[in-house]
Scaffold this motif. Structure first.
Motif, short mmCIF file in Angstrom:
data_model
loop_
_atom_site.label_atom_id
_atom_site.label_comp_id
_atom_site.label_asym_id
_atom_site.label_seq_id
_atom_site.Cartn_x
_atom_site.Cartn_y
_atom_site.Cartn_z
N VAL A 22 38.21 13.79 -29.91
CA VAL A 22 38.10 12.35 -30.01
C VAL A 22 37.07 11.88 -29.00
N TRP A 23 36.25 10.92 -29.41
CA TRP A 23 35.20 10.39 -28.54
C TRP A 23 35.21 8.87 -28.70
N CYS A 24 35.47 8.14 -27.67
CA CYS A 24 35.62 6.71 -27.84
C CYS A 24 35.26 5.97 -26.56
N LEU A 25 35.06 4.66 -26.70
CA LEU A 25 34.99 3.78 -25.55
C LEU A 25 36.45 3.45 -25.25
N CYS A 26 37.00 4.04 -24.22
CA CYS A 26 38.44 4.23 -24.12
C CYS A 26 39.23 2.95 -23.94
N ASP A 27 40.35 2.94 -24.64
CA ASP A 27 41.40 1.96 -24.45
C ASP A 27 42.02 2.24 -23.08
N ARG A 28 42.27 1.19 -22.31
CA ARG A 28 42.84 1.39 -20.98
C ARG A 28 44.24 1.99 -21.03
N ALA A 29 44.89 1.86 -22.17
CA ALA A 29 46.24 2.41 -22.31
C ALA A 29 46.23 3.83 -22.87
N LEU A 30 45.06 4.40 -23.08
CA LEU A 30 44.95 5.74 -23.67
C LEU A 30 45.51 6.79 -22.71
N THR A 31 46.31 7.71 -23.24
CA THR A 31 46.85 8.80 -22.43
C THR A 31 46.64 10.13 -23.15
N ILE A 32 46.66 11.21 -22.37
CA ILE A 32 46.53 12.54 -22.96
C ILE A 32 47.72 12.83 -23.86
N ASP A 33 48.92 12.50 -23.40
CA ASP A 33 50.12 12.72 -24.22
C ASP A 33 50.03 11.99 -25.55
N GLY A 34 49.52 10.76 -25.51
CA GLY A 34 49.39 9.99 -26.74
C GLY A 34 48.45 10.64 -27.73
N GLN B 115 50.10 13.69 -29.22
CA GLN B 115 51.09 13.30 -30.22
C GLN B 115 50.43 12.95 -31.55
N GLN B 116 49.16 12.59 -31.50
CA GLN B 116 48.41 12.32 -32.74
C GLN B 116 47.91 13.60 -33.39
N GLY B 117 48.11 14.75 -32.71
CA GLY B 117 47.72 16.03 -33.29
C GLY B 117 46.52 16.69 -32.65
N PHE B 118 45.95 16.07 -31.62
CA PHE B 118 44.81 16.68 -30.95
C PHE B 118 45.28 17.75 -29.98
N ALA C 159 41.71 8.01 -9.94
CA ALA C 159 42.91 7.22 -10.22
C ALA C 159 43.01 6.91 -11.72
N ALA C 160 41.86 6.70 -12.35
CA ALA C 160 41.85 6.43 -13.79
C ALA C 160 42.29 7.67 -14.56
N LEU C 161 41.89 8.87 -14.07
CA LEU C 161 42.32 10.10 -14.73
C LEU C 161 43.83 10.28 -14.60
N ALA C 162 44.36 9.96 -13.44
CA ALA C 162 45.80 10.07 -13.24
C ALA C 162 46.54 9.11 -14.17
N GLN C 163 45.97 7.93 -14.37
CA GLN C 163 46.58 6.95 -15.26
C GLN C 163 46.62 7.47 -16.69
N MET C 164 45.66 8.32 -17.05
CA MET C 164 45.64 8.91 -18.39
C MET C 164 46.62 10.06 -18.52
N GLY C 165 47.19 10.50 -17.39
CA GLY C 165 48.18 11.57 -17.45
C GLY C 165 47.65 12.92 -16.99
N ILE C 166 46.50 12.94 -16.29
CA ILE C 166 45.95 14.18 -15.77
C ILE C 166 46.45 14.36 -14.33
N LYS D 272 51.16 17.86 -17.42
CA LYS D 272 52.32 17.50 -16.63
C LYS D 272 53.47 18.49 -16.88
N HIS D 273 53.46 19.09 -18.06
CA HIS D 273 54.58 19.95 -18.46
C HIS D 273 54.46 21.37 -17.92
N THR D 274 53.29 21.73 -17.30
CA THR D 274 53.11 23.10 -16.85
C THR D 274 52.91 23.18 -15.35
#
Length: 209
Positions: free
Chosen positions: A4-16, A19-22, A179-186, A206-208
């Motif tokens: 996925v390549w986008c101008l990111c939504d501030r609420a975007l997360t890796i988990d999300g 969950q979409q299949g990526f 800090a923005a990377l942490a907000q995404m779940g990294i 986060k799970h490993t």
């Protein structure tokens, strides 16, 4: 495997995204945070490079005054200097660099364009204090032994000089916004950088941990 390549939504997360299949996600946010410069004194007219450029490009009328100093000597510093000259009221812009001219990391064409635009340069000076009366105190430097890149290390001297300025723009480098990377779940390490697998260089989930 997805991408996925986008101008990111501030609420975007890796988990999300997962969950979409990526399966794999490449985060390419870039280094868009200006490094801070610690100056003594209480003059508030100090602009981080990206804050200045962002507001300039948005067409804001910026209160820079007549004389502006730009700390740094890379391409971003040249961009800031040339842009500052286009701000209404600005008559003089000076690049301030703690090394010599040949050590500037900016591309030669960037330096030439800055000179052509009317930017002035002062070498072997390191800003130390910016007082409310507009006085910028510069520590005079001298060349020392070569560093790993072959550039002369700047060595402090006992001499200082003064420069009268209305505003200072700091452009001494950029860094990622971890800090923005942490907000995404990294997950981040104790030093604040992304935690990675030393074999694959992939970030850990986060799970490993």
């Amino acid at each position: 495997v997805g991408c996925v390549w986008c101008l990111c939504d501030r609420a975007l997360t890796i988990d999300g995204l997962q969950q979409q299949g990526f399966t794999y996600v490449c985060v390419g946010t870039g280094a868009y945070r200006s490094r801070e410069v610690a100056l003594a004194g209480e003059n508030p007219a100090i602009w981080p490079s990206f804050q200045f450029l962002r507001r300039f490009n948005q067409g804001e009328t910026l209160p820079l005054g007549r004389a502006v100093g730009v700390i740094g000597a890379g391409n971003t510093a040249m961009d800031c200097a040339r842009a500052a000259l286009r701000v209404p009221g600005v008559e003089q812009v000076t690049i301030l660099y703690r090394r010599g001219e040949r050590d500037m990391p900016a591309w030669r064409e960037e330096v030439a364009e800055a000179r052509h635009a009317g930017v002035e340069f002062r070498f072997w000076v390191n800003p130390e204090r910016f007082d409310t009366d507009g006085t910028l105190t510069l520590r005079v430097m001298k060349p020392g032994e070569p560093d790993a890149q072959g550039r002369a290390r700047p060595v402090t001297t006992e001499e200082t000089t003064l420069l009268a300025l209305d505003a200072v723009i700091t452009a001494v480098g950029e860094e990622p916004d971890y800090a923005a990377l942490a907000q995404m779940g990294i997950p981040l390490t104790g030093k604040g950088a992304p935690a990675v697998d030393l074999t694959t260089q992939e970030t850990r989930s986060k799970h490993t941990q």
